[in-house]
Structure formats: C-alpha cells, structure tokens
Scaffold this motif. Structure first.
Motif, PDB file in Angstrom:
ATOM      1  N   ALA A 183     -32.341 -15.633  -1.414  1.00  0.00           N
ATOM      2  CA  ALA A 183     -32.249 -14.911  -1.899  1.00  0.00           C
ATOM      3  C   ALA A 183     -30.918 -13.753  -0.961  1.00  0.00           C
ATOM      4  O   ALA A 183     -31.464 -14.080   0.580  1.00  0.00           O
ATOM      5  CB  ALA A 183     -33.334 -13.663  -2.098  1.00  0.00           C
ATOM      6  N   ALA A 231     -28.795 -10.824  -0.501  1.00  0.00           N
ATOM      7  CA  ALA A 231     -28.677  -9.302  -0.675  1.00  0.00           C
ATOM      8  C   ALA A 231     -29.917  -9.403  -1.537  1.00  0.00           C
ATOM      9  O   ALA A 231     -30.920 -10.138  -2.843  1.00  0.00           O
ATOM     10  CB  ALA A 231     -27.396  -9.557  -1.712  1.00  0.00           C
ATOM     11  N   ARG A 232     -30.021  -7.609  -0.902  1.00  0.00           N
ATOM     12  CA  ARG A 232     -31.539  -7.031  -1.644  1.00  0.00           C
ATOM     13  C   ARG A 232     -30.335  -6.126  -3.117  1.00  0.00           C
ATOM     14  O   ARG A 232     -30.167  -5.562  -3.402  1.00  0.00           O
ATOM     15  CB  ARG A 232     -31.913  -5.975  -1.287  1.00  0.00           C
ATOM     16  CG  ARG A 232     -33.095  -5.321  -1.983  1.00  0.00           C
ATOM     17  CD  ARG A 232     -33.576  -4.001  -0.872  1.00  0.00           C
ATOM     18  NE  ARG A 232     -34.558  -3.961  -1.575  1.00  0.00           N
ATOM     19  CZ  ARG A 232     -36.092  -3.086  -0.344  1.00  0.00           C
ATOM     20  NH1 ARG A 232     -35.482  -2.534   0.549  1.00  0.00           N
ATOM     21  NH2 ARG A 232     -37.036  -2.264  -1.301  1.00  0.00           N
ATOM     22  N   ASP A 233     -30.139  -6.902  -4.250  1.00  0.00           N
ATOM     23  CA  ASP A 233     -28.888  -5.822  -5.712  1.00  0.00           C
ATOM     24  C   ASP A 233     -30.757  -6.047  -6.241  1.00  0.00           C
ATOM     25  O   ASP A 233     -31.685  -6.615  -6.325  1.00  0.00           O
ATOM     26  CB  ASP A 233     -28.055  -7.323  -6.014  1.00  0.00           C
ATOM     27  CG  ASP A 233     -29.345  -9.094  -5.982  1.00  0.00           C
ATOM     28  OD1 ASP A 233     -29.951  -9.018  -6.406  1.00  0.00           O
ATOM     29  OD2 ASP A 233     -28.589  -9.670  -5.408  1.00  0.00           O
ATOM     30  N   ALA A 234     -29.887  -6.164  -7.805  1.00  0.00           N
ATOM     31  CA  ALA A 234     -30.935  -5.914  -8.910  1.00  0.00           C
ATOM     32  C   ALA A 234     -31.449  -7.021  -9.234  1.00  0.00           C
ATOM     33  O   ALA A 234     -33.401  -7.207  -9.858  1.00  0.00           O
ATOM     34  CB  ALA A 234     -29.403  -4.994  -9.603  1.00  0.00           C
ATOM     35  N   PHE A 248     -32.459  -9.362  -6.877  1.00  0.00           N
ATOM     36  CA  PHE A 248     -33.747  -9.759  -6.228  1.00  0.00           C
ATOM     37  C   PHE A 248     -35.006  -8.400  -7.005  1.00  0.00           C
ATOM     38  O   PHE A 248     -36.199  -8.866  -6.779  1.00  0.00           O
ATOM     39  CB  PHE A 248     -33.228  -8.917  -4.648  1.00  0.00           C
ATOM     40  CG  PHE A 248     -34.131  -9.428  -4.433  1.00  0.00           C
ATOM     41  CD1 PHE A 248     -34.942 -10.675  -3.873  1.00  0.00           C
ATOM     42  CD2 PHE A 248     -34.410  -8.818  -3.160  1.00  0.00           C
ATOM     43  CE1 PHE A 248     -35.835 -11.367  -2.659  1.00  0.00           C
ATOM     44  CE2 PHE A 248     -35.944  -8.838  -2.561  1.00  0.00           C
ATOM     45  CZ  PHE A 248     -36.171  -9.860  -1.885  1.00  0.00           C
ATOM     46  N   GLU A 249     -34.070  -7.506  -7.252  1.00  0.00           N
ATOM     47  CA  GLU A 249     -35.896  -6.739  -6.969  1.00  0.00           C
ATOM     48  C   GLU A 249     -36.487  -7.273  -9.157  1.00  0.00           C
ATOM     49  O   GLU A 249     -37.720  -6.957  -8.369  1.00  0.00           O
ATOM     50  CB  GLU A 249     -35.043  -5.267  -7.195  1.00  0.00           C
ATOM     51  CG  GLU A 249     -36.464  -4.309  -7.648  1.00  0.00           C
ATOM     52  CD  GLU A 249     -35.943  -2.561  -7.897  1.00  0.00           C
ATOM     53  OE1 GLU A 249     -36.187  -1.906  -8.874  1.00  0.00           O
ATOM     54  OE2 GLU A 249     -34.396  -2.262  -7.569  1.00  0.00           O
ATOM     55  N   TRP A 269     -32.336 -10.129   7.112  1.00  0.00           N
ATOM     56  CA  TRP A 269     -31.574  -8.785   6.250  1.00  0.00           C
ATOM     57  C   TRP A 269     -33.060  -9.013   5.391  1.00  0.00           C
ATOM     58  O   TRP A 269     -33.381  -7.222   5.717  1.00  0.00           O
ATOM     59  CB  TRP A 269     -31.288  -8.836   5.322  1.00  0.00           C
ATOM     60  CG  TRP A 269     -30.907 -10.077   3.739  1.00  0.00           C
ATOM     61  CD1 TRP A 269     -30.549 -11.540   3.712  1.00  0.00           C
ATOM     62  CD2 TRP A 269     -31.655  -9.241   2.783  1.00  0.00           C
ATOM     63  NE1 TRP A 269     -31.154 -11.561   2.856  1.00  0.00           N
ATOM     64  CE2 TRP A 269     -31.688 -10.246   1.811  1.00  0.00           C
ATOM     65  CE3 TRP A 269     -31.924  -8.299   2.108  1.00  0.00           C
ATOM     66  CZ2 TRP A 269     -32.107 -10.519   0.419  1.00  0.00           C
ATOM     67  CZ3 TRP A 269     -32.811  -8.386   0.952  1.00  0.00           C
ATOM     68  CH2 TRP A 269     -32.753  -9.373   0.411  1.00  0.00           C
ATOM     69  N   SER A 306     -23.097 -15.139 -15.725  1.00  0.00           N
ATOM     70  CA  SER A 306     -23.659 -14.564 -14.254  1.00  0.00           C
ATOM     71  C   SER A 306     -24.470 -14.891 -13.407  1.00  0.00           C
ATOM     72  O   SER A 306     -24.932 -15.142 -12.271  1.00  0.00           O
ATOM     73  CB  SER A 306     -23.440 -12.780 -14.364  1.00  0.00           C
ATOM     74  OG  SER A 306     -24.391 -12.581 -14.644  1.00  0.00           O
ATOM     75  N   TRP A 317     -27.431 -14.359 -14.157  1.00  0.00           N
ATOM     76  CA  TRP A 317     -28.454 -13.315 -14.170  1.00  0.00           C
ATOM     77  C   TRP A 317     -29.354 -13.476 -15.748  1.00  0.00           C
ATOM     78  O   TRP A 317     -28.683 -13.886 -16.879  1.00  0.00           O
ATOM     79  CB  TRP A 317     -27.668 -12.537 -14.030  1.00  0.00           C
ATOM     80  CG  TRP A 317     -27.895 -11.806 -12.462  1.00  0.00           C
ATOM     81  CD1 TRP A 317     -27.486 -12.661 -11.424  1.00  0.00           C
ATOM     82  CD2 TRP A 317     -27.696  -9.753 -11.916  1.00  0.00           C
ATOM     83  NE1 TRP A 317     -27.784 -12.240 -10.394  1.00  0.00           N
ATOM     84  CE2 TRP A 317     -27.120 -10.917 -10.250  1.00  0.00           C
ATOM     85  CE3 TRP A 317     -27.333  -8.927 -12.309  1.00  0.00           C
ATOM     86  CZ2 TRP A 317     -27.230  -9.923  -9.521  1.00  0.00           C
ATOM     87  CZ3 TRP A 317     -27.385  -7.663 -11.466  1.00  0.00           C
ATOM     88  CH2 TRP A 317     -27.411  -8.132 -10.049  1.00  0.00           C
ATOM     89  N   TRP A 346     -31.242   0.689 -14.074  1.00  0.00           N
ATOM     90  CA  TRP A 346     -30.809  -0.694 -13.460  1.00  0.00           C
ATOM     91  C   TRP A 346     -31.081  -1.773 -14.566  1.00  0.00           C
ATOM     92  O   TRP A 346     -30.003  -2.795 -14.490  1.00  0.00           O
ATOM     93  CB  TRP A 346     -32.665  -0.505 -12.764  1.00  0.00           C
ATOM     94  CG  TRP A 346     -32.779  -1.696 -12.019  1.00  0.00           C
ATOM     95  CD1 TRP A 346     -32.663  -2.899 -11.711  1.00  0.00           C
ATOM     96  CD2 TRP A 346     -34.090  -2.580 -12.642  1.00  0.00           C
ATOM     97  NE1 TRP A 346     -33.361  -3.601 -11.197  1.00  0.00           N
ATOM     98  CE2 TRP A 346     -34.226  -3.923 -12.122  1.00  0.00           C
ATOM     99  CE3 TRP A 346     -34.632  -2.082 -13.974  1.00  0.00           C
ATOM    100  CZ2 TRP A 346     -35.294  -4.602 -12.000  1.00  0.00           C
ATOM    101  CZ3 TRP A 346     -35.838  -3.156 -13.965  1.00  0.00           C
ATOM    102  CH2 TRP A 346     -36.091  -4.459 -13.215  1.00  0.00           C
ATOM    103  N   ALA A 352     -27.963  -3.870 -15.152  1.00  0.00           N
ATOM    104  CA  ALA A 352     -27.353  -4.784 -15.116  1.00  0.00           C
ATOM    105  C   ALA A 352     -27.423  -6.449 -15.855  1.00  0.00           C
ATOM    106  O   ALA A 352     -26.654  -6.953 -15.312  1.00  0.00           O
ATOM    107  CB  ALA A 352     -28.298  -5.009 -13.002  1.00  0.00           C
TER     108      ALA A 352
END
Ligand code: FAD
Ligand code: GLY
Length: 395
Positions: free
Chosen positions: A62, A64-67, A69-70, A120, A329, A331, A381, A384
């Motif tokens: 990872a 970045a702390r994006d959707a 990652f959450e 990060w 994407s 995702w 959220w 996404a």
C-alpha cells in the motif's frame, strides 16, 4: 443440499459463483436467516480461490491511505473472528497464521520504495518495523545474503485458502444454503429493470435478489437478449472484469524453512504449516488460459531464489495457475447494478479476494438486508466500489 436437480421454490437470494467470494456472501446471507441458493458451474473453490497464496496483506503493497486500503485493513481485522466462527461451526481450521510478513529490499530502488511505505504507514499509526539485512536473516535464516534491509509487517497474515473453501462450504450448508455444483448460469432474464430469474443448465432459478460472484468470468454473465425485447435500457451495465493469470510453484521442505511470509517487490514465498512453500506469482493478461508455462515457471523460480537461494535445493512438488478477476480500476466491484434493482455484483477482487472475503460478505449482505442503510458501512465510502462508477454497457 449439494447438487440438487430441481429449483423448486423461489429463494430470497441466488448467488452465481462458488469461489471464496460467492461462498462468503451466501454464508453471511444464510446466517442472517435468508433462503439462499448458490450455483457453481464446476466444483466450489476450483478456480482463483484454489490457486491463491492466502496472504492477508493489506500493508505490504500500500502506497496511500485510500478507500481500498481501508477496505483491505478492515477485512484483515475481521479474520480472527471469521476464522474462529468457521472453526466452531465446522471443525475446519483455516490455519490463520499471524506471524507476519517480511518485505525484503534487495536493490537501492527496493529500499527507496520500502522507506516511503514505512514512513507514511508509521505516521498514520500502522504497525511496521524496519530491520537491517542482518536482523532479517537472524529472524529468517533462509533469507538471501543479498538482502539489504527489510520491513516487518506484524499484522499482514496468511490463511490456507483451500481449507477456507472447505470451511465455507460446510458453514454455508449449516445455514441451509443450497449449493448446486455442476450448474452453469447461461443468462439473466431481465424485465422492467428487474431480474426475473436466471437460466441455468439445470433449469430456471427464481429469487428476489441475485448476486454475481463469477470471478474472472463475471462480465460474461449477462442479460439474455430475448428477455430485453421490450425496453433496451433494461440491460444491466455489466462491469468489465478481465482475467489475469497467476502461475505458482509449490516446494516441500523437510524442516521449517521460514515462519514469516517472505516478499520482495517481484515475488513471494508463503510457508505453510505442513512445510510446503508456495512461490508466486506471474501477473499475465493472456485471456482465459490457465496453463502453466516454462517461461512463467522460470520467472517464479528466479524471484523465489532471489528471496531465499536455498529454495532451489527443495523438491518441487506441484505447480498451478489461476485467473484473478481484475476490474477496470483494479479495485473490487461491490454493490447494486445501477439500472437493475435486484442485481448485485461482488467481483473484481483481483490480487486480494481471499483477504477481502469477510468484508465483501458483510457489505453485500447489508445491501440486501438493510435497505435503509448500513450502520457499519458509510454510504459515501461504499461508492468507491459501486458498479455505477463504471460505465461499461453490455454489448
Ligand atoms: P473464483 O475463485 O474464480 O470463483 C468464481 C467462480 O464462479 C468459479 O468457481 C467459477 O467456476 C464460477 N462461475 C463463473 N461463471 C459461472 C457461471 N456462468 N455459472 C456458474 N458459475 C460460474 N488473494 C489474496 O487475498 N491473497 C493472496 O495471497 C492471493 N494470491 C493469489 C495468487 C494467485 C496465483 C492467484 C491467481 C490469485 C491470488 N489471489 C490472492 C486472488 C484471489 O485468489 C482472488 O481474488 C479470489 O479467489 C477471487 O474469488 P472469486 O470467488 O471472485 O473468484
Ligand atoms: N496476492 C498475490 C497474487 O495475486 O499473486
């Protein structure tokens, strides 16, 4: 009931696809008291879910702390309870192993990438520890002398994905999910923005809701053209999911070879409790071709050897390939089809479907059972991952 011949009464939910995602969704809906039928064209868990390495590793890759990652961290955090429930319900252990994962840096570029990740993630409060090359080798003696440094992710775990499939099948059946193997879905009958039923090789199946969890084949599960005769805009916008082949090699050691999952930016070795070592993996766009190739095997071998040179002295006991389902994407695609009310997608989990199975099950079950909104998942959220963010119309 497994392999029932006749679809008698209408179910609350029909799930298409018996991989880790379809099974997890079906089980969760069964737990909530709904009547569920799952249709699988071969045997459950025989495709990507069988081929996987079983890593539950949101942090190692990872940036970045994006959707996403959450989503991945929340799913990982569900695993101890998920594994415990499956054990209680079925007696099958999914062999959740919480030793952790080492990300090994062998070049200057690897170190640079790892350092960015460590910074990060530590600043955001996630567990990650920097080790020198020597410290990494003290922890895991099989690690290459060429390793310059490493990151230890104590909360990136692993599970035995094949045991997970067995546990999910048994658990789903306990919750009265009817599993129909060797039953292929041929198409959806869509009328007035509603799926009325699905046509299968064993007859028509009716349900109030339909969930497409067909993995790499999800885009091929479409509305039957003749059912759309009245209004062409009835056709669901089908997310574009493409197959991405992954080839793996399996070695057998005579003693403990490693305890952590060992990764580099180019490959990984997953040590199983029975001293098998899974080495992976290629990432290839070659259509629906599941073959193992000499080129693929050499690639995996080279990357495993870079991580732990002594792996070449072990017996190669197995090899396989699977097709990861990749959305546009990369995702996952989770949620209701935007123009067909009772059709949901749970697909496109690409490289993380084992990790994302528990949270996918809860999201899809909440969408079906809590029409007024989920207390657990924020609506904004979830957008996404919603199918409506993709605009790939069915041809
Ligand atoms: P699948 O397991 O492919 O299941 C889909 C099912 O749908 C299949 O059984 C298929 O037969 C059925 N189906 C399709 N069309 C129809 C139809 N028309 N009618 C009826 N049934 C149908 N993920 C991780 O989290 N960690 C890892 O370490 C990891 N490693 C991986 C390594 C490799 C080499 C590969 C290939 C994948 C890996 N993955 C990993 C990814 C993970 O395996 C997938 O994301 C996950 O298995 C997808 O699950 P699924 O249920 O969507 O798909
Ligand atoms: N997540 C490991 C793989 O897809 O190969």
């Amino acid at each position: 009931m497994r392999n029932g011949e006749v679809f008698s009464n209408r179910a609350d939910v029909a799930v298409v696809g018996g991989g880790v995602i379809g099974l997890s969704v079906a089980r969760e809906l069964g737990r909530r008291g709904l009547s569920v039928r799952l249709v699988e064209r071969n045997r459950c868990g025989g495709e990507a879910s069988f081929a996987a390495g079983g890593m539950l590793a949101p942090q190692i890759e990872a940036d970045a702390r994006d959707a996403f990652f959450e989503l991945a961290c929340r799913s990982r955090d569900l695993y101890p309870a998920f594994a415990g429930e499956l054990l209680d319900e079925t007696g099958v252990s999914v062999e959740l192993d919480c030793t952790g994962t080492l990300l090994l840096a062998l070049t200057e570029e690897d170190e640079h990438e790892a350092e960015h990740r460590r910074r990060w993630q530590q600043a955001a409060g996630f567990e990650v520890e920097r080790l020198t090359g020597e410290e990494a080798r003290e922890l895991e003696p099989s690690v290459s002398p060429r390793v310059r440094s490493a990151l230890r992710f104590g909360r990136d775990w692993q599970v035995d994905n094949r045991q997970l499939i067995s546990a999910l099948v048994a658990s789903a059946q306990k919750y009265n999910v009817s599993i129909h193997e060797h039953t292929e879905v041929l198409g959806l009958r869509v009328e007035h923005h509603c799926v009325r039923g699905i046509e299968t090789t064993r007859g028509n199946l009716q349900a109030a809701n339909f969930v497409i969890a067909g993995g790499a084949w999800s885009s091929l599960i479409r509305a039957k053209a003749d059912s759309l005769a009245e209004a062409t805009d009835d056709s669901p916008l089908t997310p574009l999911i493409q197959p991405v082949r992954g080839q793996m090699l399996c070695f057998k050691s005579e003693e403990v070879f490693a305890r952590h999952v060992l990764c580099s930016p180019r490959g990984y070795i997953v040590p199983r409790r029975d001293w098998r070592l899974l080495a992976g993996a290629t990432v290839e766009q070659v259509g629906f071709d599941r073959s193992v190739t000499d080129v693929g095997k050499r690639f995996v071998m080279r990357n495993a050897e870079e991580i732990a040179p002594s792996i070449t002295r072990l017996s190669l006991v197995d090899e396989w390939a699977g097709l990861r389902p990749r959305g546009e994407s990369a995702w996952p695609v989770l949620g209701r089809a935007n123009n067909v009310d009772n059709l949901l997608y749970a697909t496109g989990h690409f490289r993380n479907g084992i990790l994302l199975a528990p949270i996918t099950a809860r999201i899809i079950a909440d969408l079906i059972t809590r029409r007024d909104g989920s207390p657990e998942f924020d609506h904004e959220w979830l957008k996404a991952f919603a199918p409506e963010r993709l605009h790939t119309a069915v041809a």
